[in-house]
Motif scaffolding. Sequence first.
Motif, PDB file in Angstrom:
ATOM      1  N   PHE A 194      33.187  32.942  24.390  1.00  0.00           N
ATOM      2  CA  PHE A 194      32.613  34.827  23.953  1.00  0.00           C
ATOM      3  C   PHE A 194      31.430  35.036  24.958  1.00  0.00           C
ATOM      4  N   THR A 195      31.701  36.578  24.862  1.00  0.00           N
ATOM      5  CA  THR A 195      31.085  36.836  25.101  1.00  0.00           C
ATOM      6  C   THR A 195      29.980  37.286  24.588  1.00  0.00           C
ATOM      7  N   GLU A 196      29.981  37.206  23.222  1.00  0.00           N
ATOM      8  CA  GLU A 196      28.880  36.488  21.753  1.00  0.00           C
ATOM      9  C   GLU A 196      28.423  35.197  22.449  1.00  0.00           C
ATOM     10  N   LEU A 239      32.779  45.787  28.086  1.00  0.00           N
ATOM     11  CA  LEU A 239      31.564  46.831  28.467  1.00  0.00           C
ATOM     12  C   LEU A 239      31.362  47.521  27.201  1.00  0.00           C
ATOM     13  N   ARG A 240      32.184  48.166  26.293  1.00  0.00           N
ATOM     14  CA  ARG A 240      32.343  48.093  24.861  1.00  0.00           C
ATOM     15  C   ARG A 240      32.252  47.309  24.363  1.00  0.00           C
ATOM     16  N   ILE A 249      28.319  45.205  20.806  1.00  0.00           N
ATOM     17  CA  ILE A 249      26.274  44.105  20.396  1.00  0.00           C
ATOM     18  C   ILE A 249      24.986  44.230  20.759  1.00  0.00           C
ATOM     19  N   PHE A 250      24.004  44.772  21.542  1.00  0.00           N
ATOM     20  CA  PHE A 250      23.338  45.573  22.102  1.00  0.00           C
ATOM     21  C   PHE A 250      23.077  46.586  21.089  1.00  0.00           C
ATOM     22  N   ARG A 251      23.777  47.182  20.569  1.00  0.00           N
ATOM     23  CA  ARG A 251      23.341  48.146  19.768  1.00  0.00           C
ATOM     24  C   ARG A 251      22.898  47.481  18.071  1.00  0.00           C
ATOM     25  N   ASP A 252      23.790  46.809  18.013  1.00  0.00           N
ATOM     26  CA  ASP A 252      23.149  45.711  16.198  1.00  0.00           C
ATOM     27  C   ASP A 252      21.953  44.894  17.058  1.00  0.00           C
ATOM     28  N   GLU A 259      18.006  43.717  17.539  1.00  0.00           N
ATOM     29  CA  GLU A 259      16.704  44.240  17.921  1.00  0.00           C
ATOM     30  C   GLU A 259      16.042  44.011  19.304  1.00  0.00           C
ATOM     31  N   TYR A 260      16.597  42.530  19.548  1.00  0.00           N
ATOM     32  CA  TYR A 260      16.167  41.759  20.766  1.00  0.00           C
ATOM     33  C   TYR A 260      16.761  42.683  22.033  1.00  0.00           C
ATOM     34  N   LEU A 261      17.952  42.685  21.749  1.00  0.00           N
ATOM     35  CA  LEU A 261      18.695  43.007  23.111  1.00  0.00           C
ATOM     36  C   LEU A 261      18.504  44.353  23.726  1.00  0.00           C
ATOM     37  N   VAL A 262      18.387  45.596  22.587  1.00  0.00           N
ATOM     38  CA  VAL A 262      18.050  46.500  22.547  1.00  0.00           C
ATOM     39  C   VAL A 262      16.901  46.786  23.409  1.00  0.00           C
ATOM     40  N   ASN A 263      16.005  46.062  23.227  1.00  0.00           N
ATOM     41  CA  ASN A 263      14.516  45.999  23.918  1.00  0.00           C
ATOM     42  C   ASN A 263      14.380  45.308  25.326  1.00  0.00           C
TER      43      ASN A 263
END
Length: 514
Positions: free
Chosen positions: A204-206, A238-239, A244-247, A249-253
């Motif tokens: 899975f993408t996760e 992408l949705r 996943i990105f929004r939630d 901290e690592y991914l947001v950056n």
Amino acid sequence: MRSGRIQSSASCSASSSSTFPHPPCLSSASRHCKFPRLLSPRALSLSQRVSRNCLVPETTQFSFSKQSSTNRKRLFPVNVGALVTSNTEAISTGPLVAEEKIGVLLLNLGGPETLDDVQPFLFNLFADPDIIRLPRLFRFLQKPLAQFISVLRAPKSKEGYASIGGGSPLRRITDDQAEELRKSLWAKDVPAKVYVGMRYWHPFTEEAIEQIKRDGITKLVVLPLYPQFSISTSGSSLRLLESIFRDDEYLVNMQHTVIPSWYQREGYIKSMANLIEKELQKFDRPEKVVIFFSAHGVPLAYVEEAGDPYKAEMEECVDLIIEELEKRKITNAYTLAYQSRVGPVEWLKPYTDDTIVDLGRKGVKGLLAVPISFVSEHIETLEEIDVEYKELALESGIQNWGRVPALGCEPMFISDLADAVIESLPYVGAMAVSNLEARQSLVPLGSVEELLATYDSQRRELPAPVTVWEWGWTKSAETWNGRAAMLAVLVLLLLEVTTGEGFLHQWGILPLFH
Ligand SMILES: C=CC1=C(C)c2cc3[nH]c(cc4nc(cc5[nH]c(cc1n2)c(C)c5CCC(=O)O)C(CCC(=O)O)=C4C)c(C)c3C=C
Ligand SMILES: [Fe+2]
């Protein structure tokens, strides 16, 4: 029979010969203008929204007709290398430093690996709001409905998967593609890690994202393995990434960019032309064979109501392959049709089955099927095309049948994907929307948020592509059956919620929140 596009009598509403004005774009040099805010999706008319590729200046009429395609601009660079250099210089993101860790995330659909996986795989698919988009009021029904439909559809799907060896080959092929892409990137001096993230089944993408975090990736290129963009495929992945990105901290950056579609790339077009050329040679009279492009369909409402660019990109892709074949003096007749529709709503037309019958009736004796919306073998090539459509073609009087294999790990194709990744690197983390240079990129780029804002920004409600319940033959009967089934589901839910007992509790779907 004359060469050129064959139009089935069961042809589509916005036919391949329709001409419509092209949306404005920043520069005629820009090959794609998928960047939002310049053109508010709301401000675009339907015909404009379905074709967002800025291949021609604002005032030019854009046509998919055969005659005009020869006058159209080249869609892919003659010299990719030179353009990469200039793009790299133009973007001020700075050189890649030693600590930079590059990752490439390949997005794909995923498929059941065993027959036991089929129903849960279908559940994941139908639980996706980009596949079944329920009205806001009924969103809480998404999972129960997905359970219901997946249980109903599983026997038919299982039959299909059983006939191709008991499972989907998608995971194995995608893993192989990832490994070949990694090797190609390293050979081009880009030491990147390549990850596979599936939408509906393992890995899975996760899971891929967790690995990306563990590996400390700092720059990520997101590459959906669908050549053409659709809200229902790349858009859905992408949705998911967006949430996943929004939630996190690592991914947001973490800096990232997305390559939303790449059907226009030279390596892909030439690889497809090579495969077609090779298969044509297997026929006794190759010049008499009709090249039959068969794309996976989407419900018409995706294109006409939600502005899915899928159909426009598909038609353009076919035109490009035909142009490439013409350069090789291959001028066979060809046509494009859409396969694999599910449920009672109208899907993109012409349908593959109707078109095959139509061609047989018109006296066509040789047909070469070209699956065009997917780059791996899967149930719809191995079963639907190779078995069902072949049988239909033979019954319809078509005597000679062939099928082009999916691209898989074809070296020129993989090398071109690696080039697409390399070309996108200067834009990783760059503010594509505000960056003038990025808009002129050869590879249409953008962040997850930007792309989702471009396509399908309003997330309009769409009719469910699948029927909830099926008996009777007429469309209205199916509609009423669907409504009755919906009512039944509601009653069952009400009973479940009030009594705390029932089949949804048994299946672990309720309570929704633990
Ligand atoms: C570009 C490719 C695809 C589009 C667009 C697409 C849209 C779409 N699909 C369904 C429903 C089903 N799809 C299923 C399998 C499946 N779909 C694609 C590709 C696209 N789907 C592939 C490659 C596969 C096969 C994967 C594999 O295991 O090999 C299935 C399950 C199989 C079956 O029961 O037929 C369903 C159901 C919808 C509703 C949709 C657009 C809204
Ligand atoms: Fe599908």
